[in-house]
Scaffold this motif. Structure first.
Motif, short mmCIF file in Angstrom:
data_model
loop_
_atom_site.label_atom_id
_atom_site.label_comp_id
_atom_site.label_asym_id
_atom_site.label_seq_id
_atom_site.Cartn_x
_atom_site.Cartn_y
_atom_site.Cartn_z
N THR A 154 15.65 16.02 44.21
CA THR A 154 15.09 16.03 45.56
C THR A 154 15.77 14.94 46.36
O THR A 154 15.61 13.74 46.07
N GLY A 155 16.56 15.32 47.33
CA GLY A 155 17.30 14.35 48.12
C GLY A 155 18.32 15.04 48.99
O GLY A 155 18.67 16.20 48.77
N THR A 156 18.82 14.32 50.00
CA THR A 156 19.76 14.88 50.97
C THR A 156 20.87 13.88 51.26
O THR A 156 20.62 12.66 51.30
N PHE A 157 22.09 14.40 51.47
CA PHE A 157 23.15 13.54 52.00
C PHE A 157 23.96 14.35 53.01
O PHE A 157 24.11 15.58 52.89
N SER A 168 27.33 18.33 58.35
CA SER A 168 26.44 19.21 57.60
C SER A 168 25.80 18.38 56.51
O SER A 168 26.22 17.25 56.25
N TRP A 169 24.77 18.92 55.89
CA TRP A 169 24.10 18.16 54.83
C TRP A 169 23.71 19.06 53.68
O TRP A 169 23.51 20.27 53.83
N ILE A 170 23.68 18.44 52.51
CA ILE A 170 23.31 19.10 51.25
C ILE A 170 21.97 18.55 50.81
O ILE A 170 21.78 17.33 50.72
N THR A 171 21.02 19.45 50.55
CA THR A 171 19.65 19.05 50.21
C THR A 171 19.23 19.66 48.89
O THR A 171 19.48 20.85 48.62
N ASP A 172 18.58 18.85 48.06
CA ASP A 172 17.92 19.29 46.81
C ASP A 172 18.85 20.11 45.90
O ASP A 172 18.60 21.29 45.63
#
Length: 603
Positions: A154-157, A168-172
């Protein structure tokens, strides 16, 4: 490339002075802890820097490509990621920077513009900031024996290009590994829609779940994790009709997974995730993914084996071996001297016990008629009970013991009620049911005719061997300039494995590995073996090729340490090889360089 392009030379025999080492290992080298199917893991740590280009200097003046924890929002494509909006950490996510010694430390905003040694990154020098996103507290299941895993984080960067013109971002992320060593990383993707052709376009994209952001090959699931470079080289994708076409030839031709590229085409970053023929192609291959965790070992179950249990004669000696006799808190501590309050090990007894004999059920000591007894204890406690002369034997730190017992009975014992056997139970008054074991023994009568027939075993036949198909193991030719690097490519001469072994009771396995030494020139120049990578291939035979290893210059692990070329879990002949690729800094001193590649065969 015109004739004025600088070149670096590598001898035709760059790997010709090949040192070949064959090593055969027999027996058990070390006892590895057993692991349960689908062992639960928590606290797993995921690290990925996407690729070198995501941490490189961008071509718009004064901008860089960067990673940030969490979601870094924007109101238009003119916004930039600033020191006040960039995040080193958020929730379970941190941004870390690779240090000069190879370790990682918390990133800083200023560090987005320098490499590990503090040199400012530019489009000319091709360096990158060496940042990775780390997401901790992952949970899931791991089966080491089956080589499978499913772990969720569980986390985003955020991945921002041109200091945030596109982002853009990548989550979980979720990792899945199958038993054949293949796997995927999926995640929810979000970002902003932009266009290089329309500077005014800026829209928030609807998040897309379960997007494949990486595919994996050659994953080796271990009790502590693994590092693997996602697939890229040689992969092709379909690009939008109005987008930049993929270039499918060259040393760095490849692509991230199609679903990931499709999403990035909407953010304006599409061509940064596949080879497009530009100078940045050398930095686009996927960087290594690291996954770390602790797979809890199976709770040890105390087990006893006896070398012979039937047809016993008076005075015969048997070997009693135990495993799994490990401390379990206060439950295995003695309650009376000499080991009150300490781990008290286990008694190892030959005797004739009643049906109901176990101390944990309250059975009296009178139910246990002891004929011969040893006391298995940690070495440090043996002298406390009188040492070997008093019957103490060593209980090793891994919970094992072995002792020879001579079995002799009297006529009175033969007539008494109960059962002959080898018994174990805790010493010094402790009461712990798992240590209570019973192995029945049967003595032969005077009229018995005794014969022991072992299992039929076909004697092993055949042999194992390997050799190169040719006399020149490899040729990297002459390196050429590519962006801020010099690159060279070639092929490892195929290795022919001949395995005709058959019979016996144990499986016949083998693996072939390789490790390069540092390159050196006669003029005194040198560079790291880690700059050399390979892509193993199976030319013939039903065996498993090793994982692709990228140059450390591309974010991989390189061949500076031993990497598997191919392996088999049975006796199989095969032909295997590898495509070699070398990526070195453009600052490398010109010269003829050589390296030694050591090939190791384990069987």
């Amino acid at each position: 490339m015109d004739s004025s392009t600088p070149r670096r030379r590598f001898r035709r025999t760059a790997l010709a002075g090949l040192t070949v080492a064959a090593l055969t290992l027999g027996g058990v080298l070390a006892a590895a802890p057993a692991h349960a199917a689908e062992t639960t893991v928590d606290g797993a740590v995921f690290r990925w820097g996407l690729n070198a280009e995501s941490n490189a200097a961008a071509f718009a003046p004064g901008t860089v490509n960067l990673l940030s924890a969490g979601v870094v929002t924007a109101t238009s494509s003119a916004d930039r990621v600033t020191q006040s909006t960039w995040k080193q950490s958020e929730g379970n996510t941190k941004i870390l920077k690779r240090q000069a010694d190879g370790s990682y430390a918390d990133a800083t905003f200023a560090g987005l513009r320098t490499d590990a040694s503090g040199t400012t990154i530019t489009t000319g020098n091709g360096l990158n900031s060496g940042h990775v996103a780390e997401i901790s507290a992952g949970t899931g299941t791991v089966d080491v024996d089956a080589n499978t895993a499913v772990i969720q984080w569980t986390g985003t960067f955020t991945s921002a290009y041109y200091s945030g013109m596109t982002r853009s971002w990548i989550t979980d992320p979720t990792l899945t590994v199958d038993s054949d060593g293949t796997g995927t990383i999926t995640a929810t993707l979000g970002g902003y829609g932009t266009s290089m052709d329309d500077p005014d376009k800026f829209e928030t994209l609807e998040p897309v779940e379960d997007v494949v952001v990486a595919t994996l090959t050659g994953v080796d699931v271990t009790p502590t994790g693994f590092t693997v470079t996602p697939d890229y080289l040689g992969r092709t994708v379909t690009t939008p009709a109005d987008g930049v076409a993929q270039v499918t030839s060259g040393a760095y031709a490849g692509a991230f997974p199609q679903p990931f590229v499709d999403f990035q085409s909407r953010t304006g970053q599409g061509s940064y995730w596949y080879s497009s023929g530009g100078a940045a192609d050398t930095r686009k291959p996927a960087g290594a993914v690291s996954v770390a965790y602790t797979a809890a070992p199976v709770a040890s179950v105390p087990t006893v084996t006896v070398s012979k249990t039937s047809g016993l004669t008076q005075g015969e000696t048997v070997t009693v071996s135990g495993s799994g006799f490990l401390p379990s808190g206060t439950a295995t501590n003695g309650t009376r001297p000499p080991l009150a309050g300490q781990f008290s090990g286990t008694y190892v007894v030959f005797g004739k016990f009643a049906e109901a004999w176990k101390p944990s059920t309250g059975a009296a000591s009178s139910t246990r008629s002891v004929i011969a007894q040893k006391w298995a204890l940690p070495a440090a406690s043996m002298s406390t009970v009188g040492g070997a002369n008093a019957g103490a034997i060593e209980l090793k730190a891994d919970g094992t013991f072995s002792v020879d017992l001579t079995l002799t009975t009297t006529e009175a014992q033969n007539l008494a009620a109960g059962n002959f056997g080898i018994y174990t139970y805790p010493g010094s008054g402790a009461s712990y049911a798992p240590f209570e074991t019973y192995t029945p023994l049967a003595f032969s009568a005077a009229s018995d005719v005794i014969v022991e027939v072992p299992d039929w075993v076909d004697n092993p036949t055949g042999s194992f061997g390997w050799a190169f198909e040719g006399t020149s193991p490899a040729n990297l030719g002459t390196a050429v300039q590519d962006g801020g690097n010099f690159v060279a490519a070639g092929s490892l001469t195929n290795i022919v494995v001949t395995d005709t072994r058959a019979g016996g009771t144990a499986p016949f396995t083998w693996s072939i590995s390789g490790q390069a030494g540092d390159f050196a020139s006669t003029g005194g120049g040198s560079f790291s073996a880690g700059y050399l990578g390979w892509k193993p291939k199976v030319v013939a035979g039903a065996v498993t090729g090793g994982a692709e290893v990228a140059s450390t210059r591309l974010g991989g692990t390189g061949l500076g340490s031993s990497r598997v070329l191919a392996s088999s879990t049975s006796a199989v002949s095969a032909t295997v090889g590898a495509e070699l690729s070398l990526v070195i800094p453009g600052t490398t001193t010109a010269g003829d360089y050589t390296s030694t590649l050591t090939i190791t065969a384990l069987q």
